[in-house]
Design an enzyme around this catalytic site. Structure first.
Site, mmCIF file in Angstrom:
data_model
loop_
_atom_site.group_PDB
_atom_site.id
_atom_site.type_symbol
_atom_site.label_atom_id
_atom_site.label_comp_id
_atom_site.label_asym_id
_atom_site.label_seq_id
_atom_site.Cartn_x
_atom_site.Cartn_y
_atom_site.Cartn_z
ATOM 1 N N ASP A 117 -16.667 3.928 43.358
ATOM 2 C CA ASP A 117 -16.438 2.641 43.759
ATOM 3 C C ASP A 117 -16.759 3.694 46.040
ATOM 4 O O ASP A 117 -15.926 4.689 46.140
ATOM 5 C CB ASP A 117 -15.117 2.731 43.855
ATOM 6 C CG ASP A 117 -14.081 1.968 44.290
ATOM 7 O OD1 ASP A 117 -15.443 0.470 45.251
ATOM 8 O OD2 ASP A 117 -12.902 1.685 44.908
ATOM 9 N N HIS A 118 -17.260 2.820 46.407
ATOM 10 C CA HIS A 118 -17.771 2.895 47.366
ATOM 11 C C HIS A 118 -18.152 4.054 48.238
ATOM 12 O O HIS A 118 -17.324 4.872 49.174
ATOM 13 C CB HIS A 118 -16.100 2.752 48.574
ATOM 14 C CG HIS A 118 -15.563 1.821 48.206
ATOM 15 N ND1 HIS A 118 -16.269 0.970 49.340
ATOM 16 C CD2 HIS A 118 -14.397 1.506 48.047
ATOM 17 C CE1 HIS A 118 -15.251 -0.148 49.239
ATOM 18 N NE2 HIS A 118 -14.147 -0.178 48.904
ATOM 19 N N HIS B 183 -7.355 -3.387 51.464
ATOM 20 C CA HIS B 183 -7.207 -2.446 50.490
ATOM 21 C C HIS B 183 -5.599 -1.719 50.331
ATOM 22 O O HIS B 183 -5.713 -1.257 52.076
ATOM 23 C CB HIS B 183 -8.230 -0.800 50.537
ATOM 24 C CG HIS B 183 -9.514 -0.960 50.031
ATOM 25 N ND1 HIS B 183 -11.039 -1.378 51.269
ATOM 26 C CD2 HIS B 183 -10.086 -1.356 49.144
ATOM 27 C CE1 HIS B 183 -12.016 -1.603 50.416
ATOM 28 N NE2 HIS B 183 -11.571 -1.425 49.393
ATOM 29 N N ASN C 2 -11.427 -5.934 42.071
ATOM 30 C CA ASN C 2 -10.532 -3.965 41.416
ATOM 31 C C ASN C 2 -9.492 -4.792 41.842
ATOM 32 O O ASN C 2 -8.954 -5.771 43.004
ATOM 33 C CB ASN C 2 -11.397 -4.244 42.536
ATOM 34 C CG ASN C 2 -13.095 -3.895 42.917
ATOM 35 O OD1 ASN C 2 -13.189 -4.110 41.691
ATOM 36 N ND2 ASN C 2 -13.359 -3.583 44.042
ATOM 37 N N THR D 14 -4.427 -0.456 43.608
ATOM 38 C CA THR D 14 -3.170 0.265 44.260
ATOM 39 C C THR D 14 -1.482 -0.481 42.886
ATOM 40 O O THR D 14 -0.780 0.541 42.927
ATOM 41 C CB THR D 14 -2.218 -0.295 45.857
ATOM 42 O OG1 THR D 14 -3.935 0.134 46.466
ATOM 43 C CG2 THR D 14 -1.335 -0.457 46.125
HETATM 44 ZN ZN LIG Z 1 -12.616 -1.719 47.691
#
Ligand SMILES: [Zn+2]
Length: 274
Positions: A81-82, A174, A224, A227
């Protein structure tokens, strides 16, 4: 079985459903995540940040995911991811990841395109799938004024890079779990009308359930959730570890925390597979 994102996204497009992507924060949750998805007969993308991947080790993580995926009847992808550095993408691919994301969203459009083209080549050479990002998904302090993705830029971006999935900025954030976001569905609709590539919802925890379903109808096929899963595990851990005796089985304690995360995973699967 171990898989890239491609067959899952293609099937999701046909079925009008979403594919959930869950963030791994520690090895302990990996088998539970994959087995919970299998119990729901839902393909799943397990994804990690670069820092978590380095904490665990690219190869160790991929060996574990491959092994657990091998025992299941659903496709399971392991996705980075990222990643904002190409060297991290190379590390993940060499370590056996089946999918990666290059994030050049903070760069000017032409630089983002140029770097994404390099990342696409790396992924293709390794037989992996690739996601990229255009526009800003918020991080840290919540600000209402992040720029949204420009639909015409998105057309140019997918045409020139050939990515398999595109993360776009429509006002999500996010790490947001205390309140829900007002996302801009008009921007998403405008992108969806022009771009055929599967789109990706980042910051899914902060999006209202009805909006998640609208996002799927408007082409967001990878959703996604990170959290909320983390919060459910840690909330349960505060209770479980707060009241236990020090000689209680660590395994039994962690199973109770994993059970809380599994409940959240089932809810998210029901949300995207309506
Ligand atoms: Zn993200």
């Amino acid at each position: 079985m171990y898989s890239t994102m491609l067959p899952m996204l293609a099937q999701a497009k046909k079925d009008g459903k979403g594919v959930p992507a869950f963030n791994i924060h520690a090895l302990e949750v990996v088998p539970m995540m994959a087995r919970t998805a299998a119990e729901k007969k839902c393909p799943v993308i397990l994804q990690v940040s670069v820092s978590t991947a380095k904490y665990i080790g690219f190869r160790l993580l991929s060996l574990m995911v491959k092994d657990v995926a091998g025992e299941l009847d659903i496709p399971v992808a392991l996705h980075l991811d990222h990643a904002s550095k190409l060297e991290d993408i190379e590390g993940a691919l060499a370590g056996g990841f089946s999918s990666v994301m290059y994030d050049g969203s903070r760069l000017p459009l032409d630089e983002n395109i140029a770097n994404t083209q390099k990342a696409v080549k790396l992924a293709r050479d390794a037989g992996a799938s690739i996601e990229a990002e255009l526009g800003i998904v918020g991080r840290g302090k919540i600000i209402e004024s992040y720029p949204y993705t420009d639909p015409d830029d998105a057309v140019q971006f997918v045409k020139e890079t050939g990515v398999d999935a595109l993360a776009v900025g429509i006002g999500t954030h996010h790490g947001q779990y205390k309140a829900k976001t007002n996302i801009n569905l008009d921007v998403l609709r405008a992108i969806h009308e022009k771009v055929d590539t599967p789109l990706v919802l980042h910051g899914g925890t902060g999006v209202r359930e009805e909006d998640v379903r609208t996002c799927i109808r408007l082409g967001m096929l990878k959703l996604n959730f990170g959290t909320e899963l983390n919060v459910s595990w840690v909330r349960r851990a505060k209770e479980v570890f707060g009241e236990c005796e020090p000689d209680e089985s660590l395994r039994e304690l962690m199973i109770r925390c994993n059970d809380a995360m599994a409940d959240t995973i089932r809810k998210k699967i029901d949300l995207v597979r309506f």
